[in-house]
Design a protein around this motif. Structure first.
Motif, short mmCIF file in Angstrom:
data_model
loop_
_atom_site.label_atom_id
_atom_site.label_comp_id
_atom_site.label_asym_id
_atom_site.label_seq_id
_atom_site.Cartn_x
_atom_site.Cartn_y
_atom_site.Cartn_z
N VAL A 43 -3.59 -28.29 16.27
CA VAL A 43 -3.83 -29.67 16.70
C VAL A 43 -4.82 -29.78 17.86
CG1 VAL A 43 -2.71 -31.71 17.69
CG2 VAL A 43 -1.66 -30.53 15.77
N HIS A 60 -3.58 -36.16 19.97
CA HIS A 60 -2.82 -35.07 19.38
C HIS A 60 -1.75 -35.56 18.41
CE1 HIS A 60 -4.92 -32.19 21.71
NE2 HIS A 60 -4.38 -32.52 22.88
N VAL A 63 -3.47 -36.69 15.14
CA VAL A 63 -4.02 -35.54 14.41
C VAL A 63 -2.89 -34.75 13.77
CG1 VAL A 63 -5.27 -33.36 14.66
CG2 VAL A 63 -6.08 -35.39 15.85
N ARG A 64 -1.79 -34.57 14.49
CA ARG A 64 -0.63 -33.85 13.97
C ARG A 64 -0.08 -34.55 12.72
NH1 ARG A 64 3.25 -30.44 16.40
NH2 ARG A 64 2.10 -30.69 18.32
#
Length: 82
Positions: A43, A60, A63-64
């Motif tokens: 990530v 983050h 994106v995760r």
């Protein structure tokens, strides 16, 4: 550690290494890949480029969430920051 069913192509000079040494190197390579491919390590070094919305997603959590999807939407790309 869980065994992941993966195919690795590893080229060694068999004249210089014994079969036991080759097996040890493959096991070390597997351990390295296991730690690198963890979601917590992926990530921070990736961003998502969404051409549908003309956005670059760097948070983050977002994106995760996108990495966890089974399949990305069309024109949504995972980009390495390197």
């Amino acid at each position: 550690m869980n065994r992941i069913n993966r195919d690795l192509l590893v080229l060694f000079n068999q004249e210089l290494m014994s079969p036991q040494a080759i097996e040890n190197e493959v096991e070390l390579l597997h351990e390295l890949l296991f730690s690198v491919e963890r979601l917590d390590n992926l990530v921070p070094v990736h961003e998502v480029i969404d051409l549908n919305k003309y956005k670059v997603i760097k948070k983050h959590i977002a994106v995760r969430k996108i990495i966890r999807l089974q399949e990305l939407k069309p024109f949504v790309f995972l980009n390495c920051k390197n």
